[in-house]
Scaffold this active site. Structure first.
Site, mmCIF file in Angstrom:
data_model
loop_
_atom_site.group_PDB
_atom_site.id
_atom_site.type_symbol
_atom_site.label_atom_id
_atom_site.label_comp_id
_atom_site.label_asym_id
_atom_site.label_seq_id
_atom_site.Cartn_x
_atom_site.Cartn_y
_atom_site.Cartn_z
ATOM 1 N N ASN A 79 0.804 -1.221 0.000
ATOM 2 C CA ASN A 79 0.000 0.000 0.000
ATOM 3 C C ASN A 79 0.840 1.276 0.000
ATOM 4 O OD1 ASN A 79 -2.481 1.715 0.707
ATOM 5 N ND2 ASN A 79 -1.205 2.004 2.536
ATOM 6 N N TYR A 145 4.963 9.675 -10.699
ATOM 7 C CA TYR A 145 4.021 8.883 -9.896
ATOM 8 C C TYR A 145 3.184 7.955 -10.768
ATOM 9 C CZ TYR A 145 0.082 7.772 -6.842
ATOM 10 O OH TYR A 145 -0.885 7.099 -6.128
ATOM 11 N N LYS A 149 3.150 3.776 -11.117
ATOM 12 C CA LYS A 149 1.960 2.978 -10.813
ATOM 13 C C LYS A 149 1.579 2.078 -11.991
ATOM 14 C CE LYS A 149 1.099 4.185 -6.583
ATOM 15 N NZ LYS A 149 1.154 3.171 -5.493
ATOM 16 N N GLY A 176 -9.206 5.087 -7.625
ATOM 17 C CA GLY A 176 -9.527 6.452 -8.016
ATOM 18 C C GLY A 176 -9.329 7.360 -6.810
ATOM 19 N N VAL A 178 -9.550 9.019 -3.377
ATOM 20 C CA VAL A 178 -9.905 8.711 -1.994
ATOM 21 C C VAL A 178 -9.419 9.875 -1.142
ATOM 22 C CG1 VAL A 178 -9.668 7.081 -0.095
ATOM 23 C CG2 VAL A 178 -9.595 6.257 -2.455
ATOM 24 N N THR A 180 -7.495 11.378 1.059
ATOM 25 C CA THR A 180 -6.288 11.143 1.841
ATOM 26 C C THR A 180 -5.379 12.367 1.751
ATOM 27 O OG1 THR A 180 -5.079 10.212 -0.048
ATOM 28 C CG2 THR A 180 -6.369 8.669 1.310
#
Length: 226
Positions: A79, A145, A149, A176, A178, A180
């Site tokens: 994660n 980034y 991914k 998608g 979230v 955070t």
């Protein structure tokens, strides 16, 4: 009860995931550079120590822990992630490599360490991003980034093929938006449709049961753009 390793456990989805698994009675090894938030829970089912995906000494510490204590890993959830939001022309080679060191090489290293301890029905779940999915909407400033991914999506597909006879299973979830801290860094002021807890609940169920239905699959877990 399962033995579960979760990286990036100090905040957001990883933090919520650690609590969900531990509260359900599973044994959790919660790994993050800052272990204080998870340590503060003092949960009897959570073990944690400071862990940096980019450092060899952290990887050795994980190897020693598995050799000496757990001896088995049922679920690995990759994660942890590193975000860099910067125009491509302004990104140094060092910065680009730092993103890949966490998001790609770190994922590969932790997975390589854990595989020998995983049973045939074990499950490796890697958290990717919609930004790494071919054909999805892309956003400027996220070249390092998003491309990193995309790399772990392909890595997951290859590992599933390589270990299809012996296990474990490998799947990757492209998330998608979230709500955070990382989302706020990438898209300041944007309000996501999902909270960290809501996504953690989805991940919790998928980590426990998804390998019964999928192996080597990319699942797009997104209801919005971004």
């Amino acid at each position: 009860m399962k033995k579960v390793i979760i990286t990036g456990a100090s905040r957001g989805i990883g933090f919520e995931l650690s609590k969900l698994f531990a509260d359900a009675g599973h044994q959790v090894l919660a790994l993050s550079r800052n272990h204080l938030p998870i340590s503060a829970l003092k949960h009897p089912n959570i073990t944690c120590f400071s862990f940096d995906l980019a450092k060899e000494e952290s990887l050795h510490k994980l190897q020693d822990f598995l050799n000496d204590q757990w001896k088995q890993v049922d679920i690995l959830i990759n994660n942890a992630g590193k975000l860099l939001h910067k125009p491509f022309k302004a990104i140094s080679s060092k910065e680009f490599k730092e993103v890949y060191q966490v998001n790609v090489f770190g994922v590969a290293d932790v997975t390589r360490i854990c595989i020998p301890f995983m049973p045939k029905d074990g499950h490796v779940v890697t958290v990717s991003s919609m930004g790494g999915v071919q054909g999805s909407v892309k956003f400027p400033g996220l070249s390092a980034y998003s491309s990193s991914k995309g790399a772990v999506i392909t890595l997951t597909e290859i590992l599933a093929e390589e270990y299809k006879e012996t296990g474990p299973s490998f799947n990757v979830l492209a998330l998608g938006a979230v709500q955070t801290e990382m989302l706020e860094e990438a898209f300041p002021g944007y309000q996501a449709p999902l909270t960290s807890l809501e996504m953690a609940e989805y991940l919790y169920d998928f980590a426990l049961t998804g390998n019964k239905f999928y192996n080597g699959k990319l699942l797009q877990v997104s209801s919005s753009t971004p």
